[in-house]
Design a protein around this motif. Structure first.
Motif, mmCIF file in Angstrom:
data_model
loop_
_atom_site.group_PDB
_atom_site.id
_atom_site.type_symbol
_atom_site.label_atom_id
_atom_site.label_comp_id
_atom_site.label_asym_id
_atom_site.label_seq_id
_atom_site.Cartn_x
_atom_site.Cartn_y
_atom_site.Cartn_z
ATOM 1 N N PHE A 147 -4.070 -10.925 -11.875
ATOM 2 C CA PHE A 147 -3.992 -9.475 -11.809
ATOM 3 C C PHE A 147 -3.403 -8.945 -13.105
ATOM 4 N N GLU A 151 -0.538 -4.230 -12.094
ATOM 5 C CA GLU A 151 -0.642 -4.594 -10.686
ATOM 6 C C GLU A 151 0.512 -5.491 -10.265
ATOM 7 N N GLN A 155 3.372 -4.795 -7.433
ATOM 8 C CA GLN A 155 3.731 -5.727 -6.371
ATOM 9 C C GLN A 155 5.241 -5.925 -6.326
ATOM 10 N N GLN A 159 7.856 -5.089 -3.366
ATOM 11 C CA GLN A 159 8.750 -6.096 -2.804
ATOM 12 C C GLN A 159 10.195 -5.625 -2.838
ATOM 13 N N ASN A 183 -5.683 -16.163 -8.056
ATOM 14 C CA ASN A 183 -5.886 -14.825 -7.494
ATOM 15 C C ASN A 183 -5.811 -14.804 -5.970
ATOM 16 N N GLN A 186 -2.173 -14.214 -5.099
ATOM 17 C CA GLN A 186 -1.819 -12.876 -5.561
ATOM 18 C C GLN A 186 -2.422 -11.812 -4.650
ATOM 19 N N ALA A 187 -3.668 -12.031 -4.232
ATOM 20 C CA ALA A 187 -4.312 -11.093 -3.315
ATOM 21 C C ALA A 187 -3.589 -11.075 -1.969
ATOM 22 N N LYS A 190 -0.404 -9.088 -2.266
ATOM 23 C CA LYS A 190 -0.704 -7.654 -2.356
ATOM 24 C C LYS A 190 -1.011 -7.072 -0.979
ATOM 25 N N ASN A 193 2.203 -7.084 1.113
ATOM 26 C CA ASN A 193 3.073 -6.016 0.622
ATOM 27 C C ASN A 193 2.631 -4.658 1.158
ATOM 28 N N ARG A 194 1.327 -4.426 1.193
ATOM 29 C CA ARG A 194 0.789 -3.149 1.676
ATOM 30 C C ARG A 194 1.147 -2.918 3.142
ATOM 31 N N SER A 400 -7.758 -7.108 -0.682
ATOM 32 C CA SER A 400 -6.930 -6.821 -1.847
ATOM 33 C C SER A 400 -7.633 -5.866 -2.795
ATOM 34 N N SER A 403 -7.999 -2.149 -1.128
ATOM 35 C CA SER A 403 -6.863 -1.611 -0.389
ATOM 36 C C SER A 403 -6.283 -0.406 -1.131
#
Length: 403
Positions: A147, A151, A155, A159, A183, A186-187, A190, A193-194, A400, A403
């Motif tokens: 990312f 980005e 994140q 967090q 990725n 990482q996805a 993300k 986290n959302r 991801s 979103s």
């Protein structure tokens, strides 16, 4: 099935487990049509029923031949037979016992032993594996990209806004996934986290133990399992609410910890607790409110369901249901229950069978002319991508990206 296991073996937990599983088989043959290797080779000794007879012979003290090893080695451990079996035969657990005992009794070619040892050590030693990938970047997933800095900063900001551990989950990062397809993790972070969750990641050296376990490195597998149990129990004690796996092969291994540690007085209960708190990311997300994610009406997606998800963890159709909830249209895939041929290190040691299974799988996956294929396991992803120019990604990347 009638058995005549030696008394000294029956006096052990392993012997009693094997005897119970063997006796539950009623020879019905339903497993034959579900077995990928039997479908290709037509030899009953390369079917679950045939391998059960071979394992029974090994456990009863008969000679272990090279042919016996070959038939057991050719099993993908896809556990499709377990899904089909009307008697509930725990074939995967029996195969583990049979393979371990066959390995102890056999005179496997020294070169084979060396190669198997080298493969499992290479894959589960992060500094070495990462060095290899860095030196040969073409081995990485072709679409694996980091990312952007912005980005990543977002994140981290998300967090930092969370309430420490009480809203945290522990993500199993995997031993090869961070290098091959960074990725994916990482996805996953993300997306979580959302949903308002703080995500903690396990270090790369905390391998689930599956590679060692399936390549007769049982002592190394148990050592890794105990290390993980100790480390992850500490997180649970501090309030982490769940352990998340985004690689279904790792997930089924961790959920098998109670069985693998059943004879260990110190770790049996701990293993059960770890397994009870471990969820495939689809399993976890299926219980969340996903309305914050963008819905894509009628966008067509072709999903390959890994064996470790649909047969091992027994979560068939779960990812497809999530994607449908978000508005995706899921293409039908013929013989979706059959293995793609990846099966961990199977593609390394059984390349001919593995490639044929991949060819068959891709024929079915590409039948709907997809623009993208998504799956839920790094092994399947890498294996399938080698056989097609159509992008193959982890399904969590869809959430991801949109979103």
């Amino acid at each position: 099935m009638q058995t005549q296991l030696p008394k000294d073996l029956l006096a052990t937990e392993t012997g009693q487990t094997a005897d119970k599983i063997l006796r539950s088989c009623v020879h019905c043959g339903f497993c034959l049509s579900a077995c990928p290797t039997y479908g290709l080779l037509g030899d009953e000794l390369d079917s679950p029923r045939g391998r059960i007879y071979l394992i029974k012979s090994v456990l009863e003290g008969n000679e272990v031949t090279q042919d016996t090893l070959s038939h057991l080695d050719r099993c993908l451990t896809c556990r499709s037979c377990e899904t089909t079996c009307p008697s509930g035969v725990e074939y995967g657990h029996l195969l583990d016992i049979g393979r371990e005992m066959a390995e102890e009794k056999s005179a496997r070619n020294p070169l084979q032993r060396l190669i198997r040892y080298g493969v499992r050590k290479s894959l589960t030693t992060p500094w070495f594996f990462n060095l290899v990938i860095k030196a040969m970047p073409f081995l990485r997933h072709s679409t694996a990209v980091q990312f952007t800095v912005d980005e990543l900063a977002l994140q981290q900001k998300l967090q930092d806004q969370q309430e420490a551990l009480k809203s945290s989950v522990l993500l199993i990062s995997g031993c090869v996934q961070p290098a091959l397809a960074p990725n994916i993790n990482q996805a996953s972070i993300k997306v979580l986290n959302r949903l308002g969750l703080n995500v903690l990641e396990t270090p790369q050296e905390q391998c689930c133990g599956a590679v060692d376990h399936h390549l007769s490195g049982n002592a190394d597998a148990i050592a890794k399992i105990k290390t993980n149990i100790d480390a992850w129990t500490a997180y649970l004690n501090q309030g982490v609410k769940a352990i998340i796996s985004n690689a279904s092969g790792c997930g089924v291994m961790v959920k098998d910890y109670p069985h693998l540690m059943r004879e260990d007085a110190e770790y049996a209960k701990k293993a059960k607790r770890i397994a009870e708190h471990t969820f495939d990311i689809a399993e976890f997300l299926s219980k969340q409110d996903l309305s914050i994610f963008t819905h894509y009406k009628n966008q067509k997606v072709t999903f390959h369901s890994p064996c470790t998800l649909q047969h091992g963890q027994k979560l068939p159709g779960l990812v497809e249901d999530i994607l449908r909830r978000l508005g995706y249209r899921i293409s039908h895939v013929n013989d979706a229950h059959l293995c793609c041929g990846s099966a961990g290190t199977y593609s390394i040691f059984q390349p001919k069978l593995s490639k044929q299974l991949r060819k068959n799988k891709l024929t079915n996956l590409l039948d709907s002319n997809p623009k993208i294929i998504v799956t839920a396991n790094i092994g399947c992803l890498m294996h399938l991508q080698k056989g097609t120019e159509v992008p193959v990604k982890h399904w969590i990347e869809l959430l991801s990206t949109h979103s």
